[in-house]
Scaffold this active site. Structure first.
Site, PDB file in Angstrom:
ATOM      1  N   GLY A  10       0.824  -1.211   0.000  1.00 29.69           N
ATOM      2  CA  GLY A  10       0.000   0.000   0.000  1.00 29.69           C
ATOM      3  C   GLY A  10       0.857   1.260   0.000  1.00 29.69           C
ATOM      4  O   GLY A  10       1.729   1.426   0.848  1.00 29.69           O
ATOM      5  N   ALA A  11       0.616   2.119  -0.989  1.00 30.79           N
ATOM      6  CA  ALA A  11       1.366   3.391  -1.083  1.00 30.79           C
ATOM      7  C   ALA A  11       0.456   4.561  -0.735  1.00 30.79           C
ATOM      8  O   ALA A  11       0.427   5.577  -1.421  1.00 30.79           O
ATOM      9  CB  ALA A  11       1.960   3.557  -2.481  1.00 30.79           C
ATOM     10  N   TYR A  13      -0.984   6.904   2.811  1.00 29.33           N
ATOM     11  CA  TYR A  13      -0.269   7.714   3.808  1.00 29.33           C
ATOM     12  C   TYR A  13       0.655   6.859   4.676  1.00 29.33           C
ATOM     13  O   TYR A  13       1.806   7.213   4.907  1.00 29.33           O
ATOM     14  CB  TYR A  13      -1.267   8.455   4.699  1.00 29.33           C
ATOM     15  CG  TYR A  13      -2.067   9.462   3.936  1.00 29.33           C
ATOM     16  CD1 TYR A  13      -1.487  10.650   3.525  1.00 29.33           C
ATOM     17  CD2 TYR A  13      -3.390   9.228   3.590  1.00 29.33           C
ATOM     18  CE1 TYR A  13      -2.215  11.584   2.802  1.00 29.33           C
ATOM     19  CE2 TYR A  13      -4.117  10.151   2.876  1.00 29.33           C
ATOM     20  CZ  TYR A  13      -3.533  11.322   2.478  1.00 29.33           C
ATOM     21  OH  TYR A  13      -4.239  12.240   1.751  1.00 29.33           O
ATOM     22  N   ASN A  37       1.839  -1.536  -4.762  1.00 21.73           N
ATOM     23  CA  ASN A  37       0.595  -0.746  -4.774  1.00 21.73           C
ATOM     24  C   ASN A  37      -0.163  -1.075  -6.051  1.00 21.73           C
ATOM     25  O   ASN A  37       0.444  -1.324  -7.094  1.00 21.73           O
ATOM     26  CB  ASN A  37       0.927   0.751  -4.728  1.00 21.73           C
ATOM     27  CG  ASN A  37      -0.277   1.600  -4.350  1.00 21.73           C
ATOM     28  OD1 ASN A  37      -0.890   1.394  -3.308  1.00 21.73           O
ATOM     29  ND2 ASN A  37      -0.628   2.538  -5.191  1.00 21.73           N
ATOM     30  N   GLU A 170     -17.803  16.985   4.218  1.00 19.13           N
ATOM     31  CA  GLU A 170     -16.828  17.602   3.296  1.00 19.13           C
ATOM     32  C   GLU A 170     -17.305  17.474   1.847  1.00 19.13           C
ATOM     33  O   GLU A 170     -17.120  18.386   1.039  1.00 19.13           O
ATOM     34  CB  GLU A 170     -15.447  16.956   3.465  1.00 19.13           C
ATOM     35  CG  GLU A 170     -14.805  17.335   4.799  1.00 19.13           C
ATOM     36  CD  GLU A 170     -13.295  17.194   4.810  1.00 19.13           C
ATOM     37  OE1 GLU A 170     -12.779  16.249   4.176  1.00 19.13           O
ATOM     38  OE2 GLU A 170     -12.626  18.026   5.453  1.00 19.13           O
ATOM     39  N   ASP A 300      -5.546   2.610   8.204  1.00 18.15           N
ATOM     40  CA  ASP A 300      -6.955   2.229   8.389  1.00 18.15           C
ATOM     41  C   ASP A 300      -7.171   0.729   8.548  1.00 18.15           C
ATOM     42  O   ASP A 300      -8.278   0.300   8.877  1.00 18.15           O
ATOM     43  CB  ASP A 300      -7.793   2.750   7.207  1.00 18.15           C
ATOM     44  CG  ASP A 300      -8.029   4.251   7.311  1.00 18.15           C
ATOM     45  OD1 ASP A 300      -7.449   4.893   8.196  1.00 18.15           O
ATOM     46  OD2 ASP A 300      -8.798   4.784   6.492  1.00 18.15           O
ATOM     47  N   ALA A 317      -5.731  10.027   8.373  1.00 15.16           N
ATOM     48  CA  ALA A 317      -4.438  10.173   7.689  1.00 15.16           C
ATOM     49  C   ALA A 317      -3.387  10.628   8.692  1.00 15.16           C
ATOM     50  O   ALA A 317      -2.220  10.206   8.646  1.00 15.16           O
ATOM     51  CB  ALA A 317      -4.587  11.192   6.571  1.00 15.16           C
ATOM     52  N   GLN A 318      -3.824  11.506   9.598  1.00 14.39           N
ATOM     53  CA  GLN A 318      -2.918  12.031  10.622  1.00 14.39           C
ATOM     54  C   GLN A 318      -2.250  10.879  11.381  1.00 14.39           C
ATOM     55  O   GLN A 318      -1.024  10.840  11.553  1.00 14.39           O
ATOM     56  CB  GLN A 318      -3.753  12.900  11.570  1.00 14.39           C
ATOM     57  CG  GLN A 318      -2.978  13.628  12.604  1.00 14.39           C
ATOM     58  CD  GLN A 318      -3.848  14.617  13.406  1.00 14.39           C
ATOM     59  OE1 GLN A 318      -3.300  15.391  14.154  1.00 14.39           O
ATOM     60  NE2 GLN A 318      -5.132  14.614  13.277  1.00 14.39           N
ATOM     61  N   LYS A 378      -7.029  24.409   7.051  1.00  8.61           N
ATOM     62  CA  LYS A 378      -7.202  23.149   6.306  1.00  8.61           C
ATOM     63  C   LYS A 378      -6.154  23.066   5.187  1.00  8.61           C
ATOM     64  O   LYS A 378      -5.565  22.011   4.937  1.00  8.61           O
ATOM     65  CB  LYS A 378      -8.630  23.108   5.733  1.00  8.61           C
ATOM     66  CG  LYS A 378      -8.954  21.888   4.910  1.00  8.61           C
ATOM     67  CD  LYS A 378      -9.159  20.658   5.765  1.00  8.61           C
ATOM     68  CE  LYS A 378      -9.531  19.460   4.942  1.00  8.61           C
ATOM     69  NZ  LYS A 378      -9.187  18.220   5.619  1.00  8.61           N
TER      70      LYS A 378
END
Ligand code: FAD
Ligand code: NAD
Length: 404
Positions: A10-11, A13, A37, A170, A300, A317-318, A378
């Site tokens: 997985g590429a 975050y 990926n 969003e 995740d 993502a953080q 943001k």
């Protein structure tokens, strides 16, 4: 002596930040590093609501993987992970297979539909560049169709968004900006278009600061977004959705249903036989999968409990990016034979939720922000994320500088 082989799946975050940190810690002769990926590009998942609404082009949110990695130190394989044979330390890809000494699973999220009838068949999800692009192009298509039919069907101009969590909010924020452009483009009166956000909980953004939630809902309603709060989607059909509120069932006709009401980890986690909850592995403080000393799960696909709330940290993502740093540190410690691993402690700086390109709400370092200051923040957050992944060059190429 054979070099240890580190395989990162997985590429996104988590995967990219593991690579960025491993590249700093290890020389080309220290380890063989392989990144897998399914696409030859990385994308900013946190921008997919913009791609879906059509407020940014998909190319703005993606970067070739080779631009983010040092190809002298990392071998990239474009392929899809199908399964992991944990007992044999093997990863099965669609077109080949790999063995590993250390494995990092960072395959991200998938939509969770909770078994609701018809969602898989009839609803769109904001889950990849191509999924986002399909939403954008579908909306363009139904808007273009509207004026070309003899009998004008209002459902062509009704967009349903399932869930008023951060993704749903969003996305409707972007739609609020996009709809007037679409109306102009396709000769449609604005009042004909309905964007309806359906949320099962008693409030939008459940758990977030109520004052900021009220600001968000008021602003979005002012821009023409309708909310159905305390209303659960029960079924999705070819014609639209069936919702229920206080035992009252209603059918809403719509040609565009976007499900943004839940995420889970990768199906590969389940297939590989990890102990998991909805595709997420409850990892140790050092980010190892239970029962494994060489398999890290981050982003995740991982689950960690916040000791303060005794609830899982939200998949963000953080956190995925910070986990990449700890994961790289722990792989380098294991390679040196060190027994003591670094413990992952998220450093949560805050949450900022956009309401279109010019408005937002957020809590940063405990301070509430809304309006243009939150929107500015943001963009700072988005640019910082680019900087961590690809340095100043990536910020200059892809960064967001339309601050006001
Ligand atoms: P991802 O970044 O999703 O990357 C997973 C990668 O794995 C992808 O490149 C994918 O193509 C690849 N992959 C998946 N399956 C396979 C396979 N079988 N084989 C090969 N490759 C595969 N979080 C925040 O902190 N702040 C925000 O502002 C924010 N905004 C968001 C906005 C939206 C619209 C969404 C949907 C989410 C947002 N999030 C935000 C959440 C955040 O995007 C995720 O938590 C984050 O992307 C998780 O990172 P990851 O590395 O685990 O997975
Ligand atoms: P979520 O699980 O946070 O929110 C889903 C929402 O859908 C919830 O409010 C839930 O009550 C609602 N829902 C569930 N079933 C429903 C049904 N049948 N009918 C109607 N509503 C229903 O999911 P998300 O918003 O996709 O967020 C996923 C993760 O990504 C979270 O951790 C979030 O923090 C993160 N994220 C962060 C940002 C940001 O920081 N700006 C933006 C997007 C996502």
């Amino acid at each position: 002596m054979k070099k240890p082989k580190i395989v990162i799946l997985g590429a996104g975050y988590g995967g990219i930040m593991t690579i960025v940190n491993l590249q700093k810690k290890l020389g080309a002769s220290d380890a063989e590093i392989v990144l897998v990926n399914k696409n030859d590009y990385h994308y900013e998942t946190t921008w997919l609501h913009e791609v879906s609404a059509g407020t940014i082009h998909q190319d703005r949110s993606r970067v070739p993987v080779k631009n983010l990695i040092n190809t002298n130190k990392v071998r990239f394989i474009k392929d899809t992970v199908v399964d992991i044979k944990l007992d044999e330390k093997r990863v099965l890809l669609e077109n080949s297979e790999l063995t590993y000494d250390y494995l990092v699973v960072a395959l991200g999220y998938e939509a969770e539909t909770f078994g609701i009838k018809g969602l898989k068949e009839h609803a769109f999800t904001i889950t990849s560049i191509n999924a986002a692009r399909q939403i954008r192009e579908h909306i363009d298509y139904v808007f273009a169709t509207y004026n070309n039919e003899v009998e004008k069907r209002d459902e062509l101009l009704t967009i349903i968004v399932g869930g008023a969590g951060f993704t749903g909010i969003e996305f409707v924020g972007e739609l609020a900006n996009r709809v007037p452009q679409l109306c102009k483009e396709f000769d449609i009166p604005r009042e004909k278009v309905r964007v309806i956000c359906v949320e099962a909980a008693p409030t939008a953004l459940p758990g977030f600061d109520p004052e900021l939630v009220e600001y968000a809902v008021t602003q979005l309603e002012r821009k023409g977004i309708e909310f159905k709060i305390g209303t659960a989607i029960k079924e999705c059909t070819e014609e639209g959705i069936v919702v229920s509120k206080d035992d009252q069932v209603e059918e809403i006709k719509s040609a565009t249903v976007v499900w943004a009401a839940g995420v889970r980890g990768s199906h590969v986690i389940e297939k590989a036989g990890f102990e998991n909850m909805r595709g997420r592995v409850k990892v140790s403080n050092s980010l190892l999968a239970p029962g494994h000393e060489d398999v890290f799960v981050i982003g995740d696909c991982s689950l960690m409990i916040n000791p303060e709330t005794e609830r899982p940290y939200p998949p963000t993502a953080q956190i995925a990016m910070q986990q990449g740093g700890t994961c790289a540190e722990n792989i380098s410690r294991l390679m040196k034979g060190q027994k003591e691993l670094s413990e992952f402690k998220p450093d949560i700086k805050g949450t900022v939720c956009s309401l279109g390109h010019d408005d937002a709400i957020g809590v940063v370092y405990g301070r509430k922000l809304f309006g243009s200051s939150a929107s500015f923040m943001k963009k700072v957050v988005d640019n910082r994320s680019l900087f961590l992944q690809g340095g100043a060059g990536l910020v200059l190429k892809k960064g967001k500088f339309n601050f006001f």
